[in-house]
Design a protein around this motif. Structure first.
Motif, mmCIF file in Angstrom:
data_model
loop_
_atom_site.group_PDB
_atom_site.id
_atom_site.type_symbol
_atom_site.label_atom_id
_atom_site.label_comp_id
_atom_site.label_asym_id
_atom_site.label_seq_id
_atom_site.Cartn_x
_atom_site.Cartn_y
_atom_site.Cartn_z
ATOM 1 N N LEU A 116 0.826 -1.200 0.000
ATOM 2 C CA LEU A 116 0.000 0.000 0.000
ATOM 3 C C LEU A 116 0.859 1.249 0.000
ATOM 4 O O LEU A 116 1.907 1.292 0.637
ATOM 5 N N ASP A 117 0.359 2.296 -0.664
ATOM 6 C CA ASP A 117 1.004 3.603 -0.629
ATOM 7 C C ASP A 117 0.257 4.469 0.375
ATOM 8 O O ASP A 117 -0.864 4.147 0.790
ATOM 9 N N VAL A 118 0.844 5.587 0.738
ATOM 10 C CA VAL A 118 0.287 6.457 1.766
ATOM 11 C C VAL A 118 -1.085 7.029 1.381
ATOM 12 O O VAL A 118 -1.909 7.307 2.242
ATOM 13 N N ASP A 119 -1.356 7.170 0.081
ATOM 14 C CA ASP A 119 -2.637 7.730 -0.368
ATOM 15 C C ASP A 119 -3.737 6.681 -0.503
ATOM 16 O O ASP A 119 -4.834 6.967 -0.962
ATOM 17 N N GLY A 120 -3.453 5.444 -0.097
ATOM 18 C CA GLY A 120 -4.430 4.370 -0.188
ATOM 19 C C GLY A 120 -4.367 3.590 -1.485
ATOM 20 O O GLY A 120 -5.066 2.592 -1.642
ATOM 21 N N SER A 121 -3.533 4.029 -2.417
ATOM 22 C CA SER A 121 -3.371 3.274 -3.662
ATOM 23 C C SER A 121 -2.560 2.008 -3.381
ATOM 24 O O SER A 121 -1.920 1.878 -2.348
ATOM 25 N N VAL A 122 -2.609 1.083 -4.327
ATOM 26 C CA VAL A 122 -1.959 -0.211 -4.180
ATOM 27 C C VAL A 122 -0.978 -0.412 -5.323
ATOM 28 O O VAL A 122 -1.331 -0.206 -6.492
ATOM 29 N N TRP A 123 0.248 -0.805 -5.006
ATOM 30 C CA TRP A 123 1.241 -1.192 -6.004
ATOM 31 C C TRP A 123 1.314 -2.712 -6.044
ATOM 32 O O TRP A 123 1.355 -3.362 -4.995
ATOM 33 N N ILE A 124 1.340 -3.268 -7.255
ATOM 34 C CA ILE A 124 1.391 -4.708 -7.453
ATOM 35 C C ILE A 124 2.539 -5.030 -8.400
ATOM 36 O O ILE A 124 2.683 -4.387 -9.442
ATOM 37 N N SER A 128 -0.374 -12.838 -18.380
ATOM 38 C CA SER A 128 0.519 -12.326 -17.342
ATOM 39 C C SER A 128 1.722 -11.638 -17.991
ATOM 40 O O SER A 128 2.132 -11.989 -19.088
ATOM 41 N N GLN A 129 2.256 -10.641 -17.275
ATOM 42 C CA GLN A 129 3.377 -9.856 -17.787
ATOM 43 C C GLN A 129 4.318 -9.502 -16.646
ATOM 44 O O GLN A 129 3.902 -9.455 -15.494
ATOM 45 N N ASP A 130 5.566 -9.180 -16.976
ATOM 46 C CA ASP A 130 6.490 -8.598 -16.006
ATOM 47 C C ASP A 130 6.185 -7.105 -15.981
ATOM 48 O O ASP A 130 6.519 -6.381 -16.935
ATOM 49 N N ARG A 131 5.532 -6.668 -14.894
ATOM 50 C CA ARG A 131 5.143 -5.257 -14.830
ATOM 51 C C ARG A 131 4.768 -4.851 -13.411
ATOM 52 O O ARG A 131 4.553 -5.687 -12.541
ATOM 53 N N LEU A 132 4.711 -3.535 -13.213
ATOM 54 C CA LEU A 132 4.169 -2.947 -12.001
ATOM 55 C C LEU A 132 2.798 -2.382 -12.342
ATOM 56 O O LEU A 132 2.613 -1.805 -13.417
ATOM 57 N N ILE A 133 1.870 -2.551 -11.433
ATOM 58 C CA ILE A 133 0.528 -2.014 -11.609
ATOM 59 C C ILE A 133 0.217 -1.158 -10.388
ATOM 60 O O ILE A 133 0.493 -1.561 -9.253
ATOM 61 N N LYS A 134 -0.356 0.018 -10.628
ATOM 62 C CA LYS A 134 -0.801 0.867 -9.528
ATOM 63 C C LYS A 134 -2.315 1.022 -9.650
ATOM 64 O O LYS A 134 -2.821 1.438 -10.698
ATOM 65 N N LEU A 135 -3.025 0.668 -8.568
ATOM 66 C CA LEU A 135 -4.477 0.798 -8.520
ATOM 67 C C LEU A 135 -4.863 1.835 -7.478
ATOM 68 O O LEU A 135 -4.229 1.922 -6.422
ATOM 69 N N SER A 136 -5.925 2.586 -7.763
ATOM 70 C CA SER A 136 -6.453 3.518 -6.769
ATOM 71 C C SER A 136 -7.122 2.720 -5.657
ATOM 72 O O SER A 136 -7.342 1.506 -5.783
#
Length: 131
Positions: free
Chosen positions: A5-13, A24-32
């Motif tokens: 989790l990030d400080v603003d409540g978003s999620v990094w995956i 599937s992929q090699d990647r980073l995903i950021k969700l609100s």
């Protein structure tokens, strides 16, 4: 593979490409916090772990190819080659990271300088945590 989790409540995956998982992929995903995709960052390496430095706005990613540092927008700002890492933990006091590296436990500064390194562990450390 890994979520934080990030400080603003978003999620990094951190997602890893797998031959048995279609799409599937090699990647980073950021969700609100509501699940909206804010960013998808393709990676040219396969991630093992991800941790967010909430106080400083960075995302650290561990892999067998190195240790990587990204800003909150997904731009890579640093790469530390020669670190074969499966897991990592953030030290919130100073932004440094602890990681495992082929039988070693390493403590790296926020700029990637070795603070300490201890050998003599198995090469298969799956987890490291800072209380």
């Amino acid at each position: 593979v890994s979520v934080d989790l990030d400080v603003d409540g978003s999620v990094w995956i951190a997602e890893r490409q797998h031959h048995e998982v279609s799409g599937s992929q090699d990647r980073l995903i950021k969700l609100s916090s509501t699940g909206e995709m804010l960013a998808a960052v393709p990676l040219d390496f396969s991630p093992n772990a991800l941790r967010v430095d909430k106080d400083r706005g960075y995302v650290w990613v561990a892999s067998w190819d190195g240790l990587y540092k990204f800003d909150r927008n997904g731009k890579q700002v640093l790469q530390f080659s020669g670190v074969r890492s499966f897991t990592l933990a953030m030290d919130p006091e100073d932004g440094s990271v602890w990681t495992t590296d082929d039988g070693r436990i390493r403590h790296l500064s926020s700029t990637g300088i070795d603070i300490t390194s201890t050998d003599g562990f198995s090469g298969y450390q799956d987890y490291i945590a800072i209380p």
